[in-house]
Design a protein around this motif. Structure first.
Motif, PDB file in Angstrom:
ATOM      1  N   LEU A 157       0.681  -1.114  -0.212  1.00  0.00           N
ATOM      2  CA  LEU A 157       0.157  -0.052  -0.111  1.00  0.00           C
ATOM      3  C   LEU A 157       0.489   1.337   0.222  1.00  0.00           C
ATOM      4  CD1 LEU A 157      -2.989   1.871   0.287  1.00  0.00           C
ATOM      5  CD2 LEU A 157      -2.397   1.114   2.705  1.00  0.00           C
ATOM      6  N   LEU A 158       2.202   1.252   0.891  1.00  0.00           N
ATOM      7  CA  LEU A 158       3.123   2.049   1.140  1.00  0.00           C
ATOM      8  C   LEU A 158       4.091   2.630  -0.522  1.00  0.00           C
ATOM      9  CD1 LEU A 158       3.713   4.500   2.377  1.00  0.00           C
ATOM     10  CD2 LEU A 158       5.787   3.286   3.593  1.00  0.00           C
ATOM     11  N   ILE A 159       3.958   1.750  -0.978  1.00  0.00           N
ATOM     12  CA  ILE A 159       4.613   1.547  -1.604  1.00  0.00           C
ATOM     13  C   ILE A 159       3.805   2.036  -3.228  1.00  0.00           C
ATOM     14  CG2 ILE A 159       5.781   0.245  -4.147  1.00  0.00           C
ATOM     15  CD1 ILE A 159       7.134  -1.126  -1.453  1.00  0.00           C
ATOM     16  N   CYS A 160       2.697   1.862  -3.398  1.00  0.00           N
ATOM     17  CA  CYS A 160       1.596   2.338  -4.508  1.00  0.00           C
ATOM     18  C   CYS A 160       1.493   3.108  -4.470  1.00  0.00           C
ATOM     19  CB  CYS A 160       0.367   1.596  -4.379  1.00  0.00           C
ATOM     20  SG  CYS A 160       0.156  -0.625  -4.964  1.00  0.00           S
ATOM     21  N   PHE A 161       0.975   3.804  -3.254  1.00  0.00           N
ATOM     22  CA  PHE A 161       0.894   5.780  -2.558  1.00  0.00           C
ATOM     23  C   PHE A 161       2.004   6.526  -3.578  1.00  0.00           C
ATOM     24  CE2 PHE A 161      -2.308   4.855   0.465  1.00  0.00           C
ATOM     25  CZ  PHE A 161      -3.744   6.039  -0.287  1.00  0.00           C
ATOM     26  N   PHE A 204      -6.155   3.872  -9.503  1.00  0.00           N
ATOM     27  CA  PHE A 204      -5.297   3.186  -8.090  1.00  0.00           C
ATOM     28  C   PHE A 204      -6.312   2.222  -6.641  1.00  0.00           C
ATOM     29  CE2 PHE A 204      -3.731   4.081  -3.572  1.00  0.00           C
ATOM     30  CZ  PHE A 204      -2.612   3.995  -4.418  1.00  0.00           C
ATOM     31  N   GLY A 205      -7.746   2.793  -6.419  1.00  0.00           N
ATOM     32  CA  GLY A 205      -9.219   2.544  -6.242  1.00  0.00           C
ATOM     33  C   GLY A 205      -8.685   0.623  -6.279  1.00  0.00           C
ATOM     34  N   PHE A 206      -9.638   0.774  -8.318  1.00  0.00           N
ATOM     35  CA  PHE A 206      -9.869  -0.842  -8.417  1.00  0.00           C
ATOM     36  C   PHE A 206      -7.932  -1.732  -8.069  1.00  0.00           C
ATOM     37  CE2 PHE A 206      -8.887  -3.467 -11.774  1.00  0.00           C
ATOM     38  CZ  PHE A 206     -10.254  -4.703 -12.090  1.00  0.00           C
ATOM     39  N   LEU A 207      -6.774  -0.763  -8.328  1.00  0.00           N
ATOM     40  CA  LEU A 207      -5.754  -1.874  -7.689  1.00  0.00           C
ATOM     41  C   LEU A 207      -5.708  -2.243  -5.985  1.00  0.00           C
ATOM     42  CD1 LEU A 207      -2.761  -3.208  -8.638  1.00  0.00           C
ATOM     43  CD2 LEU A 207      -1.824  -0.330  -7.694  1.00  0.00           C
ATOM     44  N   ILE A 267      -5.936  -5.786  -4.904  1.00  0.00           N
ATOM     45  CA  ILE A 267      -4.257  -6.234  -3.485  1.00  0.00           C
ATOM     46  C   ILE A 267      -5.575  -7.456  -2.707  1.00  0.00           C
ATOM     47  CG2 ILE A 267      -2.807  -5.479  -2.385  1.00  0.00           C
ATOM     48  CD1 ILE A 267      -2.081  -3.719  -4.230  1.00  0.00           C
ATOM     49  N   TRP A 268      -6.602  -6.411  -1.975  1.00  0.00           N
ATOM     50  CA  TRP A 268      -6.921  -7.020  -1.137  1.00  0.00           C
ATOM     51  C   TRP A 268      -7.955  -8.074  -1.337  1.00  0.00           C
ATOM     52  CZ3 TRP A 268     -12.396  -8.233  -1.014  1.00  0.00           C
ATOM     53  CH2 TRP A 268     -13.145  -8.463   0.624  1.00  0.00           C
ATOM     54  N   CYS A 269      -8.148  -8.448  -2.213  1.00  0.00           N
ATOM     55  CA  CYS A 269      -8.897 -10.039  -2.987  1.00  0.00           C
ATOM     56  C   CYS A 269      -8.023 -11.139  -2.786  1.00  0.00           C
ATOM     57  CB  CYS A 269      -9.824  -9.754  -4.424  1.00  0.00           C
ATOM     58  SG  CYS A 269     -10.623  -8.578  -4.620  1.00  0.00           S
TER      59      CYS A 269
END
Length: 133
Positions: free
Chosen positions: A94-98, A109-112, A116-118
């Protein structure tokens, strides 16, 4: 979950987690639509920290100090180490994505994050069902 033989940990990772997080999702959507995305992010991170540190720590503390002083609590989970490692890894992802997204929120970004959560949920449940041996 008990009657259809779903392990407690899998029920906690899926049904219970989704049910308790639904109000947070709704409030985060409302806050984000008002242009306060940082509050939604703070809500999600703060809520998870509170859940882990207080909602787990306080009952365990009370159990081992007041109810059964000096005793320990056995956690029945074959994949607890792997699930915990996966949780920590997902926070790092999550931090890296941000950072990669320059701290901007978007539909992609929300879809990604949803994907990731799934994946994290499927892998964590697979640990509990001993899919990986």
């Amino acid at each position: 979950a008990y009657y259809i033989r779903i392990p407690d940990t899998v029920a906690g990772l899926t049904v219970l987690a989704a049910g308790t997080s639904l109000p947070e999702v709704v409030s985060s959507i409302i806050i984000t639509r008002q242009g306060k995305g940082e509050m939604a992010i703070s809500n999600s991170i703060g809520s998870n920290l509170f859940d882990i540190l207080v909602c787990l720590g306080l009952p365990w503390f009370l159990e081992t100090v007041i109810i059964r002083p000096g005793d320990t609590i056995q956690v029945y989970s074959g994949g607890i180490f792997y699930s915990s490692s996966l949780l920590l890894s997902s926070v790092l992802i999550l931090l890296i994505c941000f950072i990669i997204n320059k701290w901007y929120l978007s539909k992609k970004f929300g879809f990604l994050l949803f994907i990731i959560w799934c994946l994290v949920t499927v892998v964590a449940c697979s640990f509990e069902y001993d899919v990986f041996g």
